[in-house]
Design a protein around this motif. Structure first.
Motif, PDB file in Angstrom:
ATOM      1  N   ILE A  78      53.379  46.212  46.185  1.00 27.63           N
ATOM      2  CA  ILE A  78      52.767  44.772  45.895  1.00 27.63           C
ATOM      3  C   ILE A  78      52.696  44.650  44.178  1.00 27.63           C
ATOM      4  CG2 ILE A  78      50.975  42.983  46.331  1.00 27.63           C
ATOM      5  CD1 ILE A  78      50.480  44.730  48.842  1.00 27.63           C
ATOM      6  N   GLU A  79      53.058  43.656  43.771  1.00 23.11           N
ATOM      7  CA  GLU A  79      52.737  43.398  42.367  1.00 23.11           C
ATOM      8  C   GLU A  79      52.142  42.104  42.196  1.00 23.11           C
ATOM      9  OE1 GLU A  79      56.488  42.618  39.943  1.00 23.11           O
ATOM     10  OE2 GLU A  79      57.221  44.724  40.766  1.00 23.11           O
ATOM     11  N   VAL A  80      50.815  42.173  41.385  1.00 19.53           N
ATOM     12  CA  VAL A  80      49.890  40.964  41.054  1.00 19.53           C
ATOM     13  C   VAL A  80      49.734  41.324  39.646  1.00 19.53           C
ATOM     14  CG1 VAL A  80      48.789  40.896  43.441  1.00 19.53           C
ATOM     15  CG2 VAL A  80      47.753  42.070  41.671  1.00 19.53           C
ATOM     16  N   PRO A  81      49.420  40.126  38.870  1.00 20.93           N
ATOM     17  CA  PRO A  81      49.142  40.540  37.515  1.00 20.93           C
ATOM     18  C   PRO A  81      48.021  41.680  37.256  1.00 20.93           C
ATOM     19  CG  PRO A  81      48.939  38.103  37.833  1.00 20.93           C
ATOM     20  CD  PRO A  81      49.250  38.586  39.155  1.00 20.93           C
ATOM     21  N   ARG A  82      48.224  42.562  36.425  1.00 21.99           N
ATOM     22  CA  ARG A  82      47.266  43.725  36.286  1.00 21.99           C
ATOM     23  C   ARG A  82      45.863  43.562  36.139  1.00 21.99           C
ATOM     24  NH1 ARG A  82      49.819  48.122  31.739  1.00 21.99           N
ATOM     25  NH2 ARG A  82      48.358  49.292  32.973  1.00 21.99           N
ATOM     26  N   GLU A  83      45.435  42.398  35.734  1.00 21.13           N
ATOM     27  CA  GLU A  83      44.094  42.175  35.692  1.00 21.13           C
ATOM     28  C   GLU A  83      43.417  41.662  37.224  1.00 21.13           C
ATOM     29  OE1 GLU A  83      45.923  38.178  34.605  1.00 21.13           O
ATOM     30  OE2 GLU A  83      46.188  40.219  34.091  1.00 21.13           O
ATOM     31  N   LEU A  84      44.478  41.438  38.142  1.00 20.62           N
ATOM     32  CA  LEU A  84      44.009  41.313  39.475  1.00 20.62           C
ATOM     33  C   LEU A  84      44.271  42.449  40.394  1.00 20.62           C
ATOM     34  CD1 LEU A  84      45.362  37.778  40.008  1.00 20.62           C
ATOM     35  CD2 LEU A  84      43.026  38.438  39.302  1.00 20.62           C
ATOM     36  N   VAL A  85      44.751  43.643  39.782  1.00 24.45           N
ATOM     37  CA  VAL A  85      45.062  44.650  40.859  1.00 24.45           C
ATOM     38  C   VAL A  85      43.740  45.474  41.678  1.00 24.45           C
ATOM     39  CG1 VAL A  85      45.686  47.210  40.629  1.00 24.45           C
ATOM     40  CG2 VAL A  85      46.933  45.577  39.453  1.00 24.45           C
ATOM     41  N   GLY A  86      42.537  45.393  40.654  1.00 23.95           N
ATOM     42  CA  GLY A  86      41.258  45.778  41.353  1.00 23.95           C
ATOM     43  C   GLY A  86      40.800  44.622  42.319  1.00 23.95           C
ATOM     44  N   GLU A  87      41.170  43.407  42.196  1.00 22.08           N
ATOM     45  CA  GLU A  87      40.945  42.422  43.237  1.00 22.08           C
ATOM     46  C   GLU A  87      41.690  42.387  44.432  1.00 22.08           C
ATOM     47  OE1 GLU A  87      40.752  38.127  42.170  1.00 22.08           O
ATOM     48  OE2 GLU A  87      39.596  38.763  40.166  1.00 22.08           O
ATOM     49  N   ARG A 125      38.598  43.213  52.689  1.00 24.54           N
ATOM     50  CA  ARG A 125      38.125  42.089  53.310  1.00 24.54           C
ATOM     51  C   ARG A 125      39.284  41.375  54.375  1.00 24.54           C
ATOM     52  NH1 ARG A 125      37.955  38.424  49.667  1.00 24.54           N
ATOM     53  NH2 ARG A 125      38.692  39.633  47.805  1.00 24.54           N
ATOM     54  N   HIS A 126      40.430  41.433  54.027  1.00 23.35           N
ATOM     55  CA  HIS A 126      41.643  40.797  54.621  1.00 23.35           C
ATOM     56  C   HIS A 126      42.390  41.817  55.390  1.00 23.35           C
ATOM     57  CE1 HIS A 126      40.383  36.917  52.869  1.00 23.35           C
ATOM     58  NE2 HIS A 126      40.115  37.557  51.565  1.00 23.35           N
ATOM     59  N   GLY A 127      42.299  43.041  55.345  1.00 27.09           N
ATOM     60  CA  GLY A 127      43.115  43.947  55.999  1.00 27.09           C
ATOM     61  C   GLY A 127      44.561  43.793  55.487  1.00 27.09           C
ATOM     62  N   ILE A 128      45.171  43.905  54.166  1.00 28.57           N
ATOM     63  CA  ILE A 128      46.361  43.743  53.664  1.00 28.57           C
ATOM     64  C   ILE A 128      47.269  44.730  54.140  1.00 28.57           C
ATOM     65  CG2 ILE A 128      47.793  43.668  51.659  1.00 28.57           C
ATOM     66  CD1 ILE A 128      45.375  42.564  50.199  1.00 28.57           C
ATOM     67  N   ASP A 129      46.671  45.976  54.281  1.00 27.34           N
ATOM     68  CA  ASP A 129      47.559  47.217  54.786  1.00 27.34           C
ATOM     69  C   ASP A 129      47.760  47.062  56.122  1.00 27.34           C
ATOM     70  OD1 ASP A 129      48.392  50.205  53.916  1.00 27.34           O
ATOM     71  OD2 ASP A 129      47.169  50.366  55.947  1.00 27.34           O
ATOM     72  N   ALA A 130      46.941  46.676  56.925  1.00 26.53           N
ATOM     73  CA  ALA A 130      47.138  46.661  58.445  1.00 26.53           C
ATOM     74  C   ALA A 130      47.919  45.228  58.813  1.00 26.53           C
ATOM     75  CB  ALA A 130      45.930  46.384  59.199  1.00 26.53           C
ATOM     76  N   ARG A 131      47.845  44.334  57.873  1.00 25.15           N
ATOM     77  CA  ARG A 131      48.637  43.223  58.149  1.00 25.15           C
ATOM     78  C   ARG A 131      50.326  43.554  57.929  1.00 25.15           C
ATOM     79  NH1 ARG A 131      47.925  37.583  58.672  1.00 25.15           N
ATOM     80  NH2 ARG A 131      49.945  36.643  58.932  1.00 25.15           N
ATOM     81  N   LEU A 132      50.607  43.925  56.767  1.00 25.58           N
ATOM     82  CA  LEU A 132      51.705  44.412  56.372  1.00 25.58           C
ATOM     83  C   LEU A 132      52.469  45.332  57.330  1.00 25.58           C
ATOM     84  CD1 LEU A 132      51.106  42.507  53.940  1.00 25.58           C
ATOM     85  CD2 LEU A 132      52.298  44.054  52.640  1.00 25.58           C
ATOM     86  N   ARG A 157      55.894  51.161  56.844  1.00 28.79           N
ATOM     87  CA  ARG A 157      54.853  52.425  57.028  1.00 28.79           C
ATOM     88  C   ARG A 157      54.097  52.462  56.025  1.00 28.79           C
ATOM     89  NH1 ARG A 157      58.783  57.409  58.498  1.00 28.79           N
ATOM     90  NH2 ARG A 157      56.465  57.830  58.751  1.00 28.79           N
ATOM     91  N   HIS A 158      54.297  52.174  54.877  1.00 26.84           N
ATOM     92  CA  HIS A 158      53.395  52.222  53.705  1.00 26.84           C
ATOM     93  C   HIS A 158      53.320  51.097  52.725  1.00 26.84           C
ATOM     94  CE1 HIS A 158      54.545  56.552  54.514  1.00 26.84           C
ATOM     95  NE2 HIS A 158      55.918  56.144  54.465  1.00 26.84           N
ATOM     96  N   VAL A 159      52.207  50.754  52.402  1.00 25.31           N
ATOM     97  CA  VAL A 159      51.961  49.788  51.350  1.00 25.31           C
ATOM     98  C   VAL A 159      51.373  50.106  50.186  1.00 25.31           C
ATOM     99  CG1 VAL A 159      50.471  47.513  51.203  1.00 25.31           C
ATOM    100  CG2 VAL A 159      51.580  48.281  53.633  1.00 25.31           C
ATOM    101  N   ALA A 160      52.026  49.850  49.106  1.00 28.56           N
ATOM    102  CA  ALA A 160      51.456  50.432  47.803  1.00 28.56           C
ATOM    103  C   ALA A 160      51.286  49.138  46.871  1.00 28.56           C
ATOM    104  CB  ALA A 160      52.712  51.133  47.132  1.00 28.56           C
ATOM    105  N   VAL A 161      50.225  49.430  45.932  1.00 20.99           N
ATOM    106  CA  VAL A 161      50.050  48.515  44.688  1.00 20.99           C
ATOM    107  C   VAL A 161      50.696  49.025  43.603  1.00 20.99           C
ATOM    108  CG1 VAL A 161      48.300  47.568  43.477  1.00 20.99           C
ATOM    109  CG2 VAL A 161      47.768  47.962  45.891  1.00 20.99           C
ATOM    110  N   ASP A 162      51.377  48.171  42.681  1.00 22.48           N
ATOM    111  CA  ASP A 162      52.223  48.563  41.624  1.00 22.48           C
ATOM    112  C   ASP A 162      51.084  48.475  40.476  1.00 22.48           C
ATOM    113  OD1 ASP A 162      53.669  48.516  39.232  1.00 22.48           O
ATOM    114  OD2 ASP A 162      55.390  48.084  39.989  1.00 22.48           O
TER     115      ASP A 162
END
Length: 270
Positions: A222-231, A238-245, A251-256
């Motif tokens: 997953i890529e989001v603007p760098r200032e939003l990586v913490g968010e 709060r939303h279960g991104i890892d579980a949803r994906l 099998r693996h969910v990573a933040v760039d």
């Protein structure tokens, strides 16, 4: 220098140029640039301005809906051209953008000819010259016109003029087709495109308007603007991104940590 010309003067020149065409078909994605161009064409040509959207398996579903809604709001006649997946793109070749533009804009040329329209327009603007845009070669070969570029309109000009006119896409982030989420040389399956679209739609629903889901087999990056990586990391709690994906088959969910950047799959590893 075109940058020194006030945007209002560029707009007047644009409307004058469009008005001399009589009729024109606008390649319409529903994004910022094509929405502004269609609005200007409608102002200059009235019903002589026609919008056309090519719908492919690698077009996000939300973009199709945005295009339909925006064309309706502007009162433009709107052609939706459903196109099967071009097999020339099946292995996602490095020259994908050129091959895609050559294929799809060729179809727009045919649609325009059937309507008795000589001018086919796209929303390329001055800032696009700063990006790697191999598809622009195909536009030149097909005689596609780029009036925003011809009048020196920048992305900032277009966004400000669109905001002043209350156009629906004035604050819309830049988009790109779903093939850009898959590495070159990988066989593209329709099911994979749908999975990427579903994942990105979910991420946008929870507040990340500018997001890319780069798909590497069973790994989602997953890529989001760098200032939003913490968010983004906090949003997982709060939303279960890892579980949803993972319900989508990853099998693996990573933040760039490098953040969102256009064309990241084109980057060369040292």
């Amino acid at each position: 220098m075109t940058h020194a010309i006030p945007k209002e003067e560029k707009l007047r020149n644009l409307l004058r140029s469009l008005g001399g065409m009589g009729k024109a078909l606008v390649a319409f994605s529903g994004g910022l640039d094509s929405t502004f161009l269609l609005h200007a064409a409608r102002e200059a040509l009235g019903d002589g301005a026609l919008a056309a959207t090519i719908v492919t398996a690698y077009m996000p579903e939300a973009e199709r809906e945005d295009a339909i809604r925006a064309a309706k709001e502007m009162g433009a006649r709107h052609l939706l051209l459903e196109v099967p997946f071009p097999e020339i793109l099946r292995h996602n070749p490095p020259e994908r953008c050129y091959l895609c533009k050559r294929t799809l804009f060729g179809l727009l040329r045919e649609a325009a000819a059937a309507e008795g329209v000589a001018h086919v327009l796209d929303g390329t603007n001055l800032d696009d010259l700063d990006d790697y845009r191999p598809g622009m070669k195909a536009l030149g070969e097909l005689g596609i016109e780029s009036p925003l570029l011809a009048e020196g309109l920048t992305k900032r000009d277009i966004r400000e003029l669109s905001r002043e006119r209350g156009l629906p896409a004035w604050d819309k982030p830049a988009g790109a087709c779903l093939l850009s989420r898959i590495p070159h040389g990988v066989v593209v399956e329709d099911a994979e495109l749908k999975r990427i679209d579903q994942a990105e739609s979910f991420l946008k629903e929870i507040g990340f308007a500018a997001v890319r889901l780069r798909s590497h087999g069973d790994l989602a990056r997953i890529e989001v603007p760098r200032e939003l990586v913490g968010e983004l990391v906090e949003a997982d709690r709060r939303h279960g991104i890892d579980a949803r994906l993972k319900t989508l088959g990853y099998r693996h969910v990573a933040v760039d940590l490098g953040g969102y950047r256009m064309g990241s799959l084109n980057e060369q590893t040292p």
